[in-house]
Design a protein around this motif. Structure first.
Motif, mmCIF file in Angstrom:
data_model
loop_
_atom_site.group_PDB
_atom_site.id
_atom_site.type_symbol
_atom_site.label_atom_id
_atom_site.label_comp_id
_atom_site.label_asym_id
_atom_site.label_seq_id
_atom_site.Cartn_x
_atom_site.Cartn_y
_atom_site.Cartn_z
ATOM 1 N N SER A 1 0.841 -1.199 0.000
ATOM 2 C CA SER A 1 0.000 0.000 0.000
ATOM 3 C C SER A 1 0.876 1.248 0.000
ATOM 4 N N MET A 2 0.300 2.346 -0.405
ATOM 5 C CA MET A 2 1.046 3.590 -0.472
ATOM 6 C C MET A 2 1.537 4.001 0.910
ATOM 7 N N THR A 3 0.709 3.794 1.927
ATOM 8 C CA THR A 3 1.101 4.192 3.275
ATOM 9 C C THR A 3 2.227 3.318 3.809
ATOM 10 N N VAL B 1 3.921 -0.852 -5.663
ATOM 11 C CA VAL B 1 3.177 0.063 -4.796
ATOM 12 C C VAL B 1 1.799 0.290 -5.403
ATOM 13 N N GLN C 1 10.464 2.006 -2.955
ATOM 14 C CA GLN C 1 9.949 2.444 -4.250
ATOM 15 C C GLN C 1 9.373 1.265 -5.046
ATOM 16 N N THR D 1 -1.518 2.263 -5.686
ATOM 17 C CA THR D 1 -2.081 3.590 -5.454
ATOM 18 C C THR D 1 -3.593 3.485 -5.365
ATOM 19 N N THR E 1 -7.427 4.142 -5.811
ATOM 20 C CA THR E 1 -8.156 4.756 -6.926
ATOM 21 C C THR E 1 -9.444 5.444 -6.478
ATOM 22 N N VAL F 1 -4.586 13.510 1.916
ATOM 23 C CA VAL F 1 -3.543 13.350 0.904
ATOM 24 C C VAL F 1 -3.100 14.712 0.391
#
Length: 370
Positions: free
Chosen positions: A267-269, A324, A295, A326, A328, A338
C-alpha cells in the motif's frame, strides 16, 4: 579359335590392370542376369575364359608362346567361372559360415511423462510411477516354451538357422544362403509354446517404478533409468525407461534459473512509512522488512530460498519485486489528508528525470519469467 586379346579388346602389351578393367566392363554387359540372349551367353564364356588365361602370368606366357591355354579346359576350365565372377561381383561361391539368430533380444525403451508442481523441484521429490510395459513371463521365465518342454533343433536347417541352395549356371555352381523359413533363422522351433505369453517369453503388464526426481529439473528434461524399460523377447535384457518432466506454472511464483520470482503488493502508506510482513513461500514462511520510502520496482532478495541446483547443493534466491498500489477511490476526508500531505512534503510535479538504468534493470528482473 578366337584370340584372347581380341576377345577382351586389348593389345598384346596390355598390363594386368588394363586386362582386368576390360574384363569387368564386358562382364557387366554380357552377364546372363543382365543380358539373357544366347549370343551374349556365348560371348560371356569367351570373355571369361580369355580373362582366366591372360590374368594368370604363367598361363599368359604359355599362351603367347602358342601353348594350349587357348583351348577351353586347359587351366581352370569352365568350372572356374564362378570364382572369377565372385571376385568382381560378390556372387555366391562356396557355403558361408553363419550363425542362427538368438531369440533373446534387448527390449525397447519406454517413455513416461510426469507432471510436477513448482514446489516439487525445490528439493526434489519421490514418485511411484505406474508403467504399462512388457515384463518377463512368470509361467515360462522367458523360455517361450510350455513348462516341461524345450526348443527343438530345426529339422530343415539342422540348427544352422539358414539354408543353402545350389544353382548351376554358366558361371558354374552358385550357392546362395538365406534364413530358414521353418525356424525364421533361429535354428530351433518351439513345438509347445507357452500358453501365457504365446511363445514370446514376455507379457504386457502394469508395474510400479519408484524414482527419485532430483531438485532443479525443468519442463522438457528427460531422466534416464537404465534397465527399467521393456523386457526383451525371450527374456532378453530390459531397455531403458525415460521420464519426461513437465512442471506446472505457479499462480504466484515464477522461475529464473535457480531463482524464484514474486511480486509483493504494498500500500502507499506502507511504502511511505515502512512495514514488516510475512509471506508464504514455497518452502515455508519468510519475514520481510520494508524500509520506509520503498519504491515501486525495488527488488528484495532473500538469499538461499530459491531452487536447489540440478547438479549442485547450492540454492538460488527468492527475489521479490515491490509493486506500490495507489488507491483509486478516496472519500472526501481521505482526499483532504492526501492533499495536506502533498502540501507539507512539497512533492514536485510530474516531470522527466535523468535516465536511471537501475530502475529498468529491476523491472526486467521483476517480470522475467512471468
Amino acid at each position: 579359335m578366337a584370340d584372347h586379346y581380341e576377345v577382351l579388346g586389348v593389345s598384346r602389351e596390355a598390363t594386368s590392370d588394363e586386362i582386368k578393367k576390360a574384363y569387368r566392363r564386358l562382364a557387366r554387359q554380357l552377364h546372363p542376369d543382365v543380358n539373357p540372349s544366347e549370343e551374349a551367353a556365348e560371348r560371356f564364356k569367351l570373355v571369361t575364359h580369355a580373362y582366366e588365361v591372360l590374368s594368370d602370368d604363367e598361363k599368359r606366357r604359355r599362351y603367347d608362346m602358342g601353348g594350349d591355354e587357348g583351348m577351353f579346359g586347359g587351366g581352370g576350365g569352365f568350372g572356374g567361372f564362378g570364382d572369377i565372377f565372385e571376385t568382381f561381383f560378390g556372387g555366391g561361391g562356396g557355403p558361408r559360415a553363419g550363425r542362427p539368430r538368438s531369440r533373446r533380444e534387448r527390449g525397447q525403451d519406454a517413455l513416461v511423462r510426469v507432471t510436477l508442481e513448482l514446489g516439487d523441484v525445490i528439493f526434489g521429490v519421490h514418485r511411484d510411477l505406474e508403467v504399462d510395459t512388457a515384463v518377463l513371463c512368470e509361467t515360462c521365465q522367458g523360455s517361450c516354451c510350455q513348462p516341461g518342454t524345450s526348443p527343438e533343433r530345426c529339422e530343415i536347417c539342422g540348427g544352422a538357422g539358414f539354408v543353402q541352395r545350389q544353382v548351376r549356371s554358366l558361371l558354374g555352381n552358385v550357392v546362395t544362403q538365406q534364413p530358414c523359413g521353418a525356424c525364421q533363422g533361429y535354428g530351433t522351433t518351439i513345438p509347445h509354446p507357452c500358453a501365457t505369453c504365446g511363445g514370446q517369453g514376455r507379457v504386457r503388464s502394469r508395474r510400479t517404478v519408484s524414482v527419485d526426481i532430483p531438485a532443479g529439473v525443468e519442463s522438457g528434461l528427460r531422466l534416464q533409468l537404465p534397465g527399467s524399460g521393456e523386457v526383451g523377447p525371450a527374456g532378453g535384457p530390459n531397455g531403458d525407461l525415460y521420464i519426461e518432466v513437465q512442471v506446472n506454472p505457479h499462480p504466484v511464483f515464477s522461475r529464473d534459473g535457480d531463482d524464484l520470482l514474486a511480486t509483493l503488493e504494498v500500500s502507499m502508506t506502507d511504502a511511505i512509512l515502512g512495514a514488516t510482513t510475512t509471506i508464504e513461500a514455497l518452502d515455508g514462511t519468510v519475514d520481510l522488512e520494508l524500509r520506509a520510502g520503498v519504491q515501486g520496482g525495488d527488488v528484495l532478495t532473500i538469499a538461499d530460498r530459491g531452487i536447489t541446483g540440478l547438479r549442485s547443493s547450492k540454492r538460488g534466491d527468492l527475489r521479490v519485486g515491490v509493486h506500490v498500489v495507489t488507491p483509486t477511490r478516496l472519500d472526501a476526508k481521505e482526499r483532504a489528508l492526501v492533499e495536506e500531505l502533498a502540501k507539507r512534503t512539497k512533492a514536485p510535479r510530474p516531470h522527466l528525470a535523468e535516465f536511471h538504468q537501475g530502475l529498468f534493470s529491476k523491472l526486467r528482473d521483476r517480470f522475467r519469467g512471468a
